[in-house]
Scaffold this motif. Structure first.
Motif, PDB file in Angstrom:
ATOM      1  N   UNK A 255       0.831  -1.203   0.000  1.00 38.16           N
ATOM      2  CA  UNK A 255       0.000   0.000   0.000  1.00 38.16           C
ATOM      3  C   UNK A 255       0.872   1.263   0.000  1.00 38.16           C
ATOM      4  N   UNK A 256       1.929   1.257   0.803  1.00 37.70           N
ATOM      5  CA  UNK A 256       2.822   2.424   0.878  1.00 37.70           C
ATOM      6  C   UNK A 256       3.513   2.675  -0.457  1.00 37.70           C
ATOM      7  N   UNK A 257       4.034   1.605  -1.047  1.00 36.46           N
ATOM      8  CA  UNK A 257       4.753   1.756  -2.326  1.00 36.46           C
ATOM      9  C   UNK A 257       3.800   2.183  -3.436  1.00 36.46           C
ATOM     10  N   UNK A 258       2.591   1.665  -3.384  1.00 31.19           N
ATOM     11  CA  UNK A 258       1.593   2.040  -4.389  1.00 31.19           C
ATOM     12  C   UNK A 258       1.295   3.547  -4.308  1.00 31.19           C
ATOM     13  N   UNK A 259       1.139   4.051  -3.100  1.00 27.73           N
ATOM     14  CA  UNK A 259       0.915   5.490  -2.907  1.00 27.73           C
ATOM     15  C   UNK A 259       2.132   6.299  -3.365  1.00 27.73           C
ATOM     16  N   UNK A 260       3.315   5.778  -3.045  1.00 27.70           N
ATOM     17  CA  UNK A 260       4.550   6.454  -3.467  1.00 27.70           C
ATOM     18  C   UNK A 260       4.620   6.542  -4.992  1.00 27.70           C
ATOM     19  N   UNK A 261       4.279   5.464  -5.650  1.00 28.73           N
ATOM     20  CA  UNK A 261       4.312   5.420  -7.121  1.00 28.73           C
ATOM     21  C   UNK A 261       3.362   6.456  -7.719  1.00 28.73           C
ATOM     22  N   UNK A 262       2.171   6.574  -7.143  1.00 29.55           N
ATOM     23  CA  UNK A 262       1.192   7.544  -7.644  1.00 29.55           C
ATOM     24  C   UNK A 262       1.644   8.977  -7.353  1.00 29.55           C
ATOM     25  N   UNK A 263       2.209   9.193  -6.169  1.00 33.25           N
ATOM     26  CA  UNK A 263       2.619  10.538  -5.765  1.00 33.25           C
ATOM     27  C   UNK A 263       3.808  11.036  -6.576  1.00 33.25           C
ATOM     28  N   UNK A 264       4.731  10.136  -6.894  1.00 33.45           N
ATOM     29  CA  UNK A 264       5.965  10.543  -7.572  1.00 33.45           C
ATOM     30  C   UNK A 264       6.061   9.958  -8.982  1.00 33.45           C
ATOM     31  N   UNK A 265       4.972  10.077  -9.723  1.00 33.93           N
ATOM     32  CA  UNK A 265       5.036   9.702 -11.140  1.00 33.93           C
ATOM     33  C   UNK A 265       5.949  10.669 -11.899  1.00 33.93           C
ATOM     34  N   UNK A 266       6.212  11.810 -11.262  1.00 34.27           N
ATOM     35  CA  UNK A 266       7.182  12.772 -11.797  1.00 34.27           C
ATOM     36  C   UNK A 266       8.000  13.305 -10.616  1.00 34.27           C
ATOM     37  N   UNK A 267       9.329  13.356 -10.808  1.00 35.83           N
ATOM     38  CA  UNK A 267      10.220  13.802  -9.753  1.00 35.83           C
ATOM     39  C   UNK A 267      11.301  14.675 -10.381  1.00 35.83           C
ATOM     40  N   UNK A 268      11.507  15.851  -9.804  1.00 38.25           N
ATOM     41  CA  UNK A 268      12.459  16.824 -10.382  1.00 38.25           C
ATOM     42  C   UNK A 268      12.108  17.151 -11.834  1.00 38.25           C
TER      43      UNK A 268
END
Length: 471
Positions: A165-178
Motif C-alpha cells: 500500500x505504501x509503495x503504491x501510494x509512493x508510485x502515484x505521488x511521484x510519477x514525476x520527480x524533479x
C-alpha cells in the motif's frame, strides 16, 4: 536521514575512534617517558630514531586502516542508500518481514535526455523520498539499497500488505520527480526464505511477469512459493508436460478457419503454470532454447494428424532463432518429420531492434528459404516492428490489440487503415486479433483485413478436439 547514512556515520565514528586511540596512547607514552618518569629519557640519536620510527609506523598503520575501511563503505555513492553487499548483510542480521523491489523502468530513456548530474540528483532524491514515505507511515529504520542502475531493494519490518500500500501510494505521488517523468514497477514479497540472493531474483521474476501481462495491480508473493514454482517449471519442461490450446484464425475471404495460433501452459501434478509465470523463470535459467525446441517438437507431432491445409502459428524466442545450435536442431527435426514447412508460421515480437539487424535478418531468411513462414506479432506497438518491416518481407503481420480494442477511435481507425494498406501493397497477409463481436468483424473486413481471431470466431480448441475435428 536514511538508515544507511546513520549506519555509515556510526561506522566512520568507530573507525575514527579506533584510529585516534593508538595515537593518543603513543603520545601519552612518549610524554610519560620524557617528562613524568624520575629518570628522564636521554634523547640520543638512537632513541630519537627509535621514537621517530614508532611514530611513523603507527601513523602509517592508522592511515592504512582508514583507507581500507573507507573503501568498504556501506553506501551507494550516488543515492546514499545501502550498496547491495551491505543490504544483504543488514537483511540477514535484522530479518525484516517483507522484501520489495522498485525499478525505474524508463531510466534508459531518461539517460538519453538528461545530464549525468540530473540523473545522480534524481537517484538521490528518489531514495530519500521513498524513505520519507515509510517514515510518514510510522515505519522507521527501513533498509533501502540501490542495486545496479535503477533497481531499489527494500527490507521492511512490516506486513507485506502494508508495504504494498505504501509503495503504491509512493508510485502515484511521484510519477514525476524533479520534473522528470518516472515509470515505476514494483514487486512485494513476504521474507520467508533464508536465501536472500534467491529472493532478489524472485522479485525480478515477478516484475518481469507483470511487464508481460501489463497488469496494473501488484500481487504479494512468498519466497518459498516462488522457489517451489521454479522447481515445478523445470520439472515440467524436463518431462515435456506442455498443455496446448489452439486459437482459430478465420480467413475472411474463404470464410473458413485454416490457421490456428498455439498457446501454451505447463502442467505439474495436474496444475497449470501460466506463461506469465514460467517464461521469466525459463529465461533466467537459460532454458529458453530447450523450451522452444520442445514446443516445436509438439507442433511437428500434431501437424501430420490434421488436414494438410491447416497451418499452426506459434511463438519462438528471437534468442533461440539467433542461436546456431537451435537452428541446427530445428532444421534436422523439420527434415525428419516430413512436415510441409509452409504449414509452420513462426511469430516474432521484439520491443527493440536487434543491434546486428542485418545478421539477424539473414538468419530469418534461412528459415523462409526452407519454406517456413514468418509473422511479426503486435505490429505497431513499437518502433522496432516498423524497422523490421522496412528490411524484411514477412508473410503475415498481426496488428497490436490496441488497434482492435480502440477501433471506434478515429485516429486509431485511420492508423490501422494505413497500416493495412501498406501491408497489402507489400504482399503481406494481415491479421487482427481480439475481435469480440460481429460489428468489429464487419468493419475490419471492409478495411481489408484478411484474417481475424477472437470470440467472434470461436473459442480455443484443445489438442484432442483439434485432432478429432481435422483428422
Amino acid at each position: 536521514m536514511l538508515l544507511s547514512e546513520k549506519k555509515e556515520r556510526e561506522r566512520r565514528f568507530k573507525l575514527a575512534l579506533r584510529a585516534a586511540l593508538p595515537i593518543l596512547m603513543l603520545v601519552g607514552l612518549i610524554f610519560y617517558s620524557l617528562f613524568f618518569r624520575d629518570e628522564h629519557l636521554n634523547l640520543t640519536i638512537e632513541n630519537e630514531v627509535l621514537i621517530g620510527a614508532i611514530v611513523f609506523i603507527s601513523v602509517y598503520f592508522i592511515y592504512f586502516l582508514i583507507d581500507i575501511s573507507a573503501k568498504e563503505t556501506l553506501l551507494d555513492q550516488k543515492s546514499q542508500g545501502y550498496n547491495q553487499k551491505a543490504f544483504i548483510e543488514q537483511v540477514i542480521e535484522s530479518k525484516p518481514q517483507t522484501l520489495a523491489l522498485l525499478i525505474i523502468d524508463n531510466l534508459d530513456t531518461i539517460r538519453e535526455n538528461y545530464s549525468y548530474n540530473d540523473i545522480d540528483i534524481l537517484l538521490y532524491t528518489f531514495i530519500h523520498k521513498l524513505n520519507q514515505e515509510f517514515n510518514n507511515n510510522n515505519i522507521k529504520d527501513t533498509i533501502i539499497a540501490r542495486e545496479y542502475n535503477a533497481e531499489f531493494l527494500i527490507g521492511v519490518d512490516a506486513k507485506s500488505t502494508e508495504v504494498k500500500h505504501i509503495i503504491k501510494n509512493f508510485k502515484e505521488k511521484y510519477s514525476s520527480l524533479n520534473d522528470i517523468e518516472l515509470d515505476i514497477k514494483f514487486a512485494v514479497m513476504t521474507n520467508s526464505s533464508d536465501d536472500i540472493y534467491q529472493s532478489i531474483i524472485n522479485l525480478k521474476d515477478v516484475i518481469q511477469s507483470q511487464a508481460q501481462t501489463k497488469k496494473l495491480s501488484t500481487p504479494i508473493y512468498d519466497a518459498k512459493d516462488i522457489s517451489q514454482t521454479e522447481n515445478y517449471t523445470v520439472e515440467a519442461l524436463k518431462n515435456k508436460e506442455l498443455v496446448l490450446s489452439f486459437r482459430p484464425l478465420l480467413n475472411l475471404d474463404k470464410n473458413r478457419v485454416d490457421i490456428y495460433e498455439l498457446s501454451v501452459k505447463l502442467s505439474h501434478n495436474h496444475k497449470y503454470i501460466l506463461p506469465k509465470t514460467f517464461l521469466p523463470i525459463i529465461n533466467r535459467l537459460g532454458l529458453g532454447r530447450d523450451y522452444d525446441l520442445v514446443l516445436f517438437e509438439k507442433v511437428l507431432e500434431i501437424l501430420p494428424l490434421i488436414d494438410d491445409d491447416i497451418s499452426i502459428s506459434f511463438n519462438l524466442s528471437p534468442f533461440s532463432l539467433r542461436d546456431s545450435s537451435f537452428q541446427k536442431n530445428f532444421f534436422k527435426k523439420l527434415t525428419d518429420s516430413k512436415v510441409n514447412p509452409s504449414r509452420l508460421i513462426i511469430e516474432l515480437y521484439e520491443r527493440k531492434t536487434h543491434h546486428n539487424l542485418s545478421g539477424y535478418l539473414e538468419i530469418l531468411k534461412t528459415f523462409r528459404a526452407k519454406g517456413v513462414k514468418i509473422a511479426i506479432d503486435n505490429f505497431g506497438s513499437s518502433n522496432a516492428s516498423m524497422e523490421y518491416m522496412k528490411h524484411f518481407h514477412f508473410d503475415l503481420v498481426q496488428f497490436d490489440r490496441d488497434f482492435v480494442t480502440n477501433l471506434e477511435d478515429n485516429n486509431t481507425n485511420a492508423m490501422l487503415k494505413s497500416l493495412i494498406d501498406m501491408s497489402k501493397s507489400m504482399g503481406i497477409t494481415t491479421v487482427a486479433k481480439w475481435v469480440d463481436n460481429s460489428s468489429k468483424k464487419a468493419k475490419l473486413k471492409d478495411m481489408g483485413i484478411e484474417y481475424i481471431q477472437g470470440f467472434s470466431v470461436g473459442k480455443p480448441l484443445s489438442k484432442t478436439t483439434l485432432i478429432e475435428q481435422y483428422n
